[in-house]
Design a protein around this motif. Structure first.
Motif, short mmCIF file in Angstrom:
data_model
loop_
_atom_site.label_atom_id
_atom_site.label_comp_id
_atom_site.label_asym_id
_atom_site.label_seq_id
_atom_site.Cartn_x
_atom_site.Cartn_y
_atom_site.Cartn_z
N LEU A 1 -1.48 6.21 7.33
CA LEU A 1 -2.73 5.45 7.44
C LEU A 1 -2.53 4.02 6.96
O LEU A 1 -3.08 3.08 7.55
CB LEU A 1 -3.84 6.14 6.64
CG LEU A 1 -4.16 7.57 7.07
CD1 LEU A 1 -5.21 8.18 6.15
CD2 LEU A 1 -4.62 7.63 8.52
N THR A 2 -1.80 3.85 5.86
CA THR A 2 -1.44 2.51 5.39
C THR A 2 0.00 2.53 4.91
O THR A 2 0.44 3.50 4.29
CB THR A 2 -2.33 2.02 4.23
OG1 THR A 2 -2.00 2.74 3.04
CG2 THR A 2 -3.80 2.17 4.53
N PRO A 3 0.73 1.45 5.16
CA PRO A 3 2.04 1.31 4.53
C PRO A 3 1.86 0.79 3.11
O PRO A 3 0.75 0.44 2.69
CB PRO A 3 2.72 0.27 5.42
CG PRO A 3 1.59 -0.59 5.91
CD PRO A 3 0.41 0.35 6.06
N ASP A 4 2.93 0.74 2.37
CA ASP A 4 2.91 0.23 1.00
C ASP A 4 2.89 -1.29 1.02
O ASP A 4 3.83 -1.97 0.60
CB ASP A 4 4.13 0.76 0.24
CG ASP A 4 4.03 0.53 -1.27
OD1 ASP A 4 3.03 -0.09 -1.70
OD2 ASP A 4 4.93 0.94 -2.00
N GLU A 5 1.78 -1.81 1.55
CA GLU A 5 1.58 -3.26 1.67
C GLU A 5 0.14 -3.60 1.31
O GLU A 5 -0.76 -2.77 1.47
CB GLU A 5 1.87 -3.72 3.10
CG GLU A 5 3.29 -3.47 3.57
CD GLU A 5 3.48 -3.79 5.05
OE1 GLU A 5 2.50 -4.25 5.68
OE2 GLU A 5 4.59 -3.56 5.56
N ARG A 6 -0.07 -4.80 0.85
CA ARG A 6 -1.40 -5.22 0.42
C ARG A 6 -2.36 -5.39 1.60
O ARG A 6 -1.95 -5.71 2.71
CB ARG A 6 -1.32 -6.54 -0.35
CG ARG A 6 -0.57 -6.47 -1.67
CD ARG A 6 -0.57 -7.82 -2.34
NE ARG A 6 0.09 -7.80 -3.63
CZ ARG A 6 0.21 -8.85 -4.42
NH1 ARG A 6 -0.29 -10.01 -4.04
NH2 ARG A 6 0.83 -8.75 -5.59
N SER A 7 -3.65 -5.18 1.28
CA SER A 7 -4.76 -5.49 2.21
C SER A 7 -4.57 -4.85 3.58
O SER A 7 -4.70 -5.50 4.62
CB SER A 7 -4.90 -7.01 2.35
OG SER A 7 -5.13 -7.61 1.10
N ARG A 8 -4.31 -3.56 3.57
CA ARG A 8 -4.20 -2.82 4.82
C ARG A 8 -5.22 -1.68 4.80
O ARG A 8 -5.57 -1.15 3.74
CB ARG A 8 -2.79 -2.24 5.00
CG ARG A 8 -1.68 -3.26 4.89
CD ARG A 8 -1.75 -4.31 5.99
NE ARG A 8 -1.52 -3.77 7.31
CZ ARG A 8 -0.32 -3.66 7.86
NH1 ARG A 8 0.76 -4.04 7.20
NH2 ARG A 8 -0.18 -3.17 9.08
N ASN B 1 -0.72 2.69 -12.68
CA ASN B 1 -1.88 1.81 -12.53
C ASN B 1 -1.56 0.53 -11.78
O ASN B 1 -2.32 -0.44 -11.83
CB ASN B 1 -2.50 1.47 -13.89
CG ASN B 1 -3.22 2.65 -14.52
OD1 ASN B 1 -3.57 3.60 -13.83
ND2 ASN B 1 -3.42 2.60 -15.82
N LEU B 2 -0.44 0.48 -11.08
CA LEU B 2 -0.10 -0.67 -10.26
C LEU B 2 0.08 -0.21 -8.81
O LEU B 2 1.06 -0.54 -8.14
CB LEU B 2 1.17 -1.35 -10.78
CG LEU B 2 1.03 -2.04 -12.14
CD1 LEU B 2 2.37 -2.60 -12.59
CD2 LEU B 2 -0.02 -3.14 -12.09
N HIS B 3 -0.89 0.58 -8.34
CA HIS B 3 -0.87 1.11 -6.99
C HIS B 3 -2.30 1.40 -6.58
O HIS B 3 -3.20 1.50 -7.42
CB HIS B 3 -0.02 2.38 -6.92
CG HIS B 3 -0.38 3.39 -7.98
ND1 HIS B 3 -1.47 4.22 -7.88
CD2 HIS B 3 0.19 3.65 -9.18
CE1 HIS B 3 -1.55 4.98 -8.96
NE2 HIS B 3 -0.56 4.65 -9.78
N ASP C 1 -5.16 -5.54 -3.56
CA ASP C 1 -4.09 -6.29 -4.21
C ASP C 1 -2.93 -5.37 -4.57
O ASP C 1 -1.80 -5.82 -4.74
CB ASP C 1 -4.62 -6.96 -5.47
CG ASP C 1 -5.62 -8.08 -5.14
OD1 ASP C 1 -5.53 -8.61 -4.02
OD2 ASP C 1 -6.48 -8.38 -5.98
N LEU C 2 -3.24 -4.07 -4.72
CA LEU C 2 -2.21 -3.06 -4.98
C LEU C 2 -2.11 -2.16 -3.75
O LEU C 2 -3.03 -2.11 -2.92
CB LEU C 2 -2.56 -2.24 -6.22
CG LEU C 2 -2.73 -3.06 -7.51
CD1 LEU C 2 -3.24 -2.18 -8.64
CD2 LEU C 2 -1.42 -3.74 -7.90
N SER C 3 -1.03 -1.42 -3.64
CA SER C 3 -0.81 -0.69 -2.39
C SER C 3 -0.06 0.61 -2.61
O SER C 3 0.48 0.87 -3.69
CB SER C 3 -0.04 -1.57 -1.40
OG SER C 3 1.25 -1.89 -1.91
N ASP C 4 -0.04 1.44 -1.56
CA ASP C 4 0.68 2.71 -1.52
C ASP C 4 0.83 3.11 -0.06
O ASP C 4 0.06 2.65 0.81
CB ASP C 4 -0.10 3.81 -2.26
CG ASP C 4 0.52 4.17 -3.60
OD1 ASP C 4 1.71 3.88 -3.81
OD2 ASP C 4 -0.19 4.77 -4.44
#
Length: 338
Positions: A72-79, A109-111, A243-246
């Motif tokens: 659904l989302t890559p490990d990138e911001r704002s997706r 806590n950084l994801h 701002d954080l991603s997964d």
């Protein structure tokens, strides 16, 4: 489910015969292959992998279909991305099993932000709630991996449930606490083993269970009676990053029909017309966090204030009556001395 002892033994024998090295999630509850509804299920091999179209399912945003998973989302911001079943579900009793994986390079806590599972009237409408629409109609189960509320004592990742008739807004700044019906913490991120979630809706009872500890067993998370959900809504999944991603991956979504007897009066109900609702003794807005993920009573509101005032009034009346009796006896005693 109404069944005799012979039926239960026969069902158990079928499940044992079908079991492999690792029992499929369906074998851990009442679901079985006979009651699998393929028109509402997403399973490998995915048809249309690598293309922009899939039979029975639509996807949008950053969603990518591979041979092994739907990301659904890559490990990138704002997706943000989502996948939705095209076929409305008219089952009154069902159980949805989700095989998922949330993982990424971010440390504690950084994801973020998390994954949402939906049974709603709306579909394919992007929005701020984990990549999908706010003020929705229906049911949402949130797998929230990031604490936006710095004051919370809640342990994350955290699973919560919300039922909405379109009038409620999900508050990200409070991690949806004001509209949450119930929830539990679950260590479901960056696991080296398979992780599963089961959502059961039967006879007005909503149950959510997890299998994220590699124990081949379901663990209770949410159990709420008095839930009313219409038929004719759509199943879907969405995720979002900020701002954080997964990476938010769906490996499979399997829907099973539950064979449940209903009262005769249910036959006269048009289940497509009922409004999503929950019969609660207290509002979810009265909930206050505790570190275990459960709730304790919050500020006095509504009927609690009424009961408090009623008790106070009764106390005043009793004190007045007792005071009057004591005063009268003293008056009579004083008359005797004259």
């Amino acid at each position: 489910m109404a069944a005799g002892a012979g039926g239960l033994l026969a069902a158990a024998a079928l499940l044992l015969a079908a079991a492999g090295p690792r029992p499929a999630p369906a074998e851990l509850t009442d679901g079985n292959s006979e009651h699998l509804k393929r028109e509402h299920s997403l399973m490998k091999p995915y048809q249309g992998a690598g293309s922009a179209a899939m039979p029975l399912w639509d996807f949008q945003g950053s969603t990518m279909v591979t041979s092994q998973y739907v990301r659904l989302t890559p490990d990138e911001r704002s997706r943000e991305g989502s996948i939705w079943n095209r076929v409305p579900c008219f089952l009154k009793d069902w159980e949805l099993h989700i095989h998922f994986k949330i993982h990424g390079a971010g440390k504690k806590n950084l994801h973020g932000d998390g994954l949402a599972l939906w049974y709603t009237q709306e579909r394919l409408v992007p929005g701020p709630v984990f990549g999908s629409k706010d003020n929705f109609h229906g049911l949402a189960i949130f797998l929230d991996t990031y604490p936006n509320d710095e004051a919370t004592e809640r342990v994350f990742p955290y699973i919560s449930a919300m039922v909405n008739n379109g009038s409620l807004t999900y508050d990200h700044s409070k991690d949806g606490r004001w509209t949450e019906l119930a929830g539990c913490p679950a260590d479901l991120r960056n696991q080296n083993h398979d992780t599963f979630l089961a959502i059961r809706y039967s006879r007005g009872r909503l149950t959510v269970m997890t299998d994220v500890e590699d124990k081949n067993e379901w663990k209770n998370c949410i159990d709420i009676p008095g839930v009313q959900l219409p038929t004719g809504y759509f199943f879907g999944a969405s995720a979002g990053t900020g701002d954080l991603s997964d990476n938010h991956d769906i490996i499979s979504m399997k829907l099973f029909q539950l064979m449940v007897e209903h009262p005769l009066e249910d036959e006269t109900v048009d289940w497509t017309k009922i409004e999503p609702s929950v019969s609660l003794l207290k509002s979810p807005k009265d909930n206050v966090d505790d570190p275990t993920g459960n709730f304790r009573s919050g500020p006095l509101t509504g009927w609690k204030v009424f009961l408090l005032l009623l008790c106070a009034l009764l106390g005043i009346i009793i004190c007045a009556v007792v005071g009057a009796v004591v005063f009268q006896k003293r008056q009579e005693r004083n008359k005797r001395f004259y």
